[in-house]
Scaffold this active site. Structure first.
Site, PDB file in Angstrom:
ATOM      1  CB  CYS A   2      -0.948   0.087   1.180  1.00  0.00           C
ATOM      2  SG  CYS A   2      -2.058  -1.313   1.301  1.00  0.00           S
ATOM      3  NE  ARG A  27       4.710   1.745   0.048  1.00  0.00           N
ATOM      4  CZ  ARG A  27       5.719   1.794   0.904  1.00  0.00           C
ATOM      5  NH1 ARG A  27       6.873   2.283   0.513  1.00  0.00           N
ATOM      6  NH2 ARG A  27       5.585   1.389   2.130  1.00  0.00           N
ATOM      7  CD1 TRP A  74      -0.217  -6.609  -2.888  1.00  0.00           C
ATOM      8  CD2 TRP A  74      -0.597  -7.034  -0.725  1.00  0.00           C
ATOM      9  NE1 TRP A  74       0.017  -7.947  -2.670  1.00  0.00           N
ATOM     10  CE2 TRP A  74      -0.207  -8.238  -1.361  1.00  0.00           C
ATOM     11  CE3 TRP A  74      -0.895  -7.069   0.636  1.00  0.00           C
ATOM     12  CZ2 TRP A  74      -0.102  -9.446  -0.683  1.00  0.00           C
ATOM     13  CZ3 TRP A  74      -0.797  -8.275   1.316  1.00  0.00           C
ATOM     14  CH2 TRP A  74      -0.392  -9.445   0.656  1.00  0.00           C
ATOM     15  CG  ASN A 100       0.911   0.219   4.447  1.00  0.00           C
ATOM     16  OD1 ASN A 100       0.571  -0.943   4.252  1.00  0.00           O
ATOM     17  ND2 ASN A 100       2.159   0.625   4.331  1.00  0.00           N
ATOM     18  N   GLY A 101      -1.327  -1.495   6.537  1.00  0.00           N
ATOM     19  CA  GLY A 101      -1.102  -2.347   7.704  1.00  0.00           C
ATOM     20  C   GLY A 101      -2.329  -3.206   7.926  1.00  0.00           C
ATOM     21  CD  GLU A 486      15.860 -14.650  -6.888  1.00  0.00           C
ATOM     22  OE1 GLU A 486      15.391 -14.979  -5.789  1.00  0.00           O
ATOM     23  OE2 GLU A 486      15.473 -13.643  -7.502  1.00  0.00           O
ATOM     24  CE  LYS A 490      13.667 -12.292  -9.670  1.00  0.00           C
ATOM     25  NZ  LYS A 490      13.096 -12.494  -8.349  1.00  0.00           N
ATOM     26  CD  GLU A 493       9.152 -12.624  -8.278  1.00  0.00           C
ATOM     27  OE1 GLU A 493       8.511 -11.878  -7.538  1.00  0.00           O
ATOM     28  OE2 GLU A 493      10.394 -12.600  -8.355  1.00  0.00           O
ATOM     29  CG  HIS A 509      17.472 -37.780   0.087  1.00  0.00           C
ATOM     30  ND1 HIS A 509      17.844 -38.852   0.876  1.00  0.00           N
ATOM     31  CD2 HIS A 509      18.607 -37.321  -0.481  1.00  0.00           C
ATOM     32  CE1 HIS A 509      19.160 -39.014   0.804  1.00  0.00           C
ATOM     33  NE2 HIS A 509      19.647 -38.097  -0.021  1.00  0.00           N
ATOM     34  CE  LYS A 608      11.429  -3.646  -6.263  1.00  0.00           C
ATOM     35  NZ  LYS A 608      12.047  -4.802  -6.919  1.00  0.00           N
TER      36      LYS A 608
HETATM   37  O1  M6R Z   1      12.607  -5.154   0.019  1.00  0.00           O
HETATM   38  P1  M6R Z   1      13.062  -6.529   0.418  1.00  0.00           P
HETATM   39  O2  M6R Z   1      14.309  -6.932  -0.248  1.00  0.00           O
HETATM   40  O3  M6R Z   1      13.112  -6.715   1.892  1.00  0.00           O
HETATM   41  O4  M6R Z   1      11.913  -7.486  -0.107  1.00  0.00           O
HETATM   42  C1  M6R Z   1      11.888  -8.837   0.245  1.00  0.00           C
HETATM   43  C2  M6R Z   1      11.055  -9.631  -0.736  1.00  0.00           C
HETATM   44  O5  M6R Z   1       9.722  -9.207  -0.694  1.00  0.00           O
HETATM   45  C3  M6R Z   1      11.575  -9.473  -2.179  1.00  0.00           C
HETATM   46  O6  M6R Z   1      12.917  -9.828  -2.248  1.00  0.00           O
HETATM   47  C4  M6R Z   1      10.753 -10.334  -3.152  1.00  0.00           C
HETATM   48  O7  M6R Z   1      10.894 -11.681  -2.850  1.00  0.00           O
HETATM   49  C5  M6R Z   1      11.240 -10.060  -4.561  1.00  0.00           C
HETATM   50  N1  M6R Z   1      10.812  -8.763  -5.010  1.00  0.00           N
HETATM   51  C6  M6R Z   1      10.783 -11.090  -5.529  1.00  0.00           C
HETATM   52  O8  M6R Z   1      11.376 -10.883  -6.772  1.00  0.00           O
END
Ligand code: M6R
Length: 613
Positions: A2, A27, A74, A100-101, A486, A490, A493, A509, A608
């Site tokens: 948010c 956000r 969000w 926000n929260g 990672e 990617k 997401e 395993h 983000k």
């Molecule tokens: O701002 P941050 O690095 O703390 O964010 C943590 C995660 O939300 C962030 O790394 C998220 O997993 C990535 N944007 C995904 O690509």
């Protein structure tokens, strides 16, 4: 999550709010809305969907007034609908809030309000705030007192801003706990509040950050601060150096493509002034660490979430291997709730691109309570993480707009490698010749990255093949295992394809039961000390009819011969292999997402910065 903005001044508020919401949209982009106080009442516009849709809706109506608030959402409580979009307005239209929260005790508060005759227009937790504040104002309180009293009744982290037609020309803001914070901007004849410094920069670079339990009161002529008891709080105005970077995609179809391509420059900026070529040394003076302090360290605990956690895992590997200090990476949301054994002889390194991730901040608070020394590794100077930490290592990647982290992960890994080397020297574990060799290897990284970000065609072809698959397995070992995680993240997401990252040794395993010609396996196997182990894994997958895509060192003549597809990274020392191996993970996911017509910059359901637990 948010984005919040509030404006009071001489100009029309609506265009200023909309522009700020465009900056804050990363956000959260489930819905957007504004409320502007006018003489005849509150003018509100809100829509499910993007800020562009809100801008079109505002153009069609008369949203006039010089004091207003705005929000990009969000969703947590209540679906993605117009009625659940913020701002939430009191029944008589005299007051509006954005939030926000999470109001954790909203059910109980709502029941009380309903019993007193309040009607709810949304399914959100946030709406209780406006009705509670409205009740206090109807009893004669001014806006800030109504906000303070409400704050004392809600549970959970929150950032709230509010305005009321009965207290005109004023906006108030509150921060409770770590819900993304609020920055206050001092302007000339205008003042602003926002959840992000970037939204303020077109108007002012004079700011103050709210601490938890503080309320900001902004009018056209000034900004003042009180605590939850109503006592005045003195806050220093900070002049920030940062200018607003043009968030332009340039020739790139998406910000993610641009940010992948920017990695060589990002790595250069990250290394600059931290490498002393003449002496062959790493210098991190910002940490203010002495050799004696480093020798006393018993452990290093790295914390983070999502991509930052994966960078932290790679960093822990480097710290333990190079500085010979026991090091581990932990998911911040688990760390905070499990009574971790840490103390003054623990170094906690919080990795967070935004510096505002709620779980990471809460874990940092926990580490502070236990007297650990803390460093923040972040892109955002002035973010909450930098204010909790004893020292900060800035990433210097440049603003990342795409929701999927790319260049910030590369820079996080670079910074953590520098930290590993620096700790190694101070601890007496890294001989000068090894440090000099490492300096040279790191210095070559930007050039090697450039060679990779240009090689896109092979990825497009491979993406065409993969895009119809439902499941993918990523395998890596040692420092490349976090890269397998990672790669899978990617792919999930941005392409919405189910993928799992595994330590290669773990495959036998359990996961091996799923191997078939319908589950391609992506194997990270550049030339290093674990190459032969990876060769065995490749053979095991092939023996079961699985398709293998391998990330290999250029010129590979071993694994290349038995896999179905090969993607290449430059021949490079093991120290920088994780950063180079990341690029194929990014490019593959990007091209699959584009091939499936997904928007890689704004993947569904994501934001983000995750400022709620
Ligand atoms: O701002 P941050 O690095 O703390 O964010 C943590 C995660 O939300 C962030 O790394 C998220 O997993 C990535 N944007 C995904 O690509």
């Amino acid at each position: 999550m948010c984005g919040i903005i509030a404006y009071t001044g001489r100009q029309q508020a609506a265009p200023i709010l909309i522009e700020a919401l465009k900056t804050l949209e990363y956000r959260g982009y489930d819905s957007a809305g504004i409320a502007v106080a006018a003489e005849k009442g509150m003018n509100t516009a809100k829509v499910a969907g993007r800020v562009e849709a809100l801008a079109s809706s505002v153009k069609k109506r008369d949203v006039r007034g010089t004091t207003g608030i705005g929000h990009t959402r969000w969703a947590t409580h209540g679906g993605v609908t117009d009625r659940n979009a913020h701002p939430h307005v009191s029944t008589d239209g005299s007051m509006a809030i954005v939030h926000n929260g999470i109001v954790e005790n909203y059910l109980e508060l709502k029941a009380g309000l309903v019993a007193r005759g309040y009607r709810f227009a949304s399914d959100t937790d946030s709406e209780v705030i406006v009705h509670m504040m409205d009740g206090f104002m109807k009893d004669g309180d001014n806006l800030e007192t109504a906000l303070r009293k409400t704050a004392r009744m809600i549970r959970g982290a929150a950032a709230i801003v509010a305005l009321a037609t009965d207290d005109p020309g004023k906006v108030v803001g509150l921060r409770l706990g770590n819900a993304g914070g609020l920055v206050c901007g001092f302007g000339d004849g205008q003042n602003l509040l926002a959840s992000d410094l970037l939204a303020l920069l077109p108007h002012t670079n004079r700011v103050a950050y709210l601490e938890s339990g503080e309320v900001a009161i902004a009018t056209r002529t000034g900004l003042s601060f009180i605590d939850l008891e109503g006592r005045a709080v003195n806050k220093q105005e900070i002049v920030v150096e940062r200018t607003r970077e043009a968030a332009a995609r340039g020739k790139f179809p998406h910000f993610m493509a641009k940010e992948i391509a920017e990695q060589p420059q990002a790595a250069t900026a990250c290394l600059r002034q931290r490498i002393d070529f003449e002496r062959g040394r790493i210098e991190l003076p910002e940490l203010k660490l002495t050799a004696g302090e480093v020798r006393k360290l018993r452990q290093v605990v790295l914390i983070g979430m999502g991509t930052s956690l994966h960078a932290a895992m790679a960093g822990a590997h480097a710290i333990e291997a190079i500085a010979r200090i026991p090091a581990r990476a932990e998911n911040a949301s688990e760390f905070r709730y499990r009574e971790p054994v840490i103390g003054p002889e623990t170094l906690v390194v919080a990795v967070t691109q935004s510096g505002e991730t709620a779980d990471t901040l809460a874990a940092m608070d926990e580490a502070r309570r236990r007297s650990a020394r803390q460093f923040a590794v972040t892109e955002v100077d002035g973010s909450q993480a930098t204010r909790i930490a004893d020292a900060t290592l800035l990433l210097r990647a440049g603003q990342e707009i795409g929701v999927a982290s790319t260049k910030t992960m590369t820079c996080s890994m670079v910074v953590l490698t520098l930290l590993a080397l620096y700790l190694g020297r101070l601890r007496g574990e890294l001989a000068p010749d090894r440090e000099r060799a490492a300096v040279e290897q790191l210095a070559a990284l930007p050039r090697l990255l450039s060679a990779m970000t240009e090689l896109e065609d092979g990825y497009r072809t491979l993406a065409e093949r993969i895009k119809s698959t439902d499941h993918l397995l990523y395998l890596g070992r040692g420092p490349l295992f976090p890269l397998a995680l990672e790669g899978a993240l990617k792919m999930k997401e941005i392409a919405y394809i189910h993928a799992e990252g595994y330590p290669a040794g773990e495959m036998k395993h359990g996961f091996i039961a799923l191997i078939s010609d319908r589950v391609p396996t992506i194997v990270l196997a550049p030339r290093n000390g674990l190459y032969e182990k990876m060769l065995s894994n490749v053979n095991e997958v092939k023996a079961r009819g699985g398709e293998v895509i391998a990330i290999l060192t250029e010129g590979d003549e071993g694994i290349a011969k038995i896999v179905d597809h090969a993607l290449y990274v430059p021949d490079a020392p093991e120290l920088i292999q994780p950063m180079l191996s990341l690029v194929p993970m990014q490019l593959l996911a990007y091209h699959v997402a584009v091939g499936l017509n997904r928007d890689p910059d704004k993947p569904r359901n994501l934001a983000k910065t995750v400022t709620v637990e």
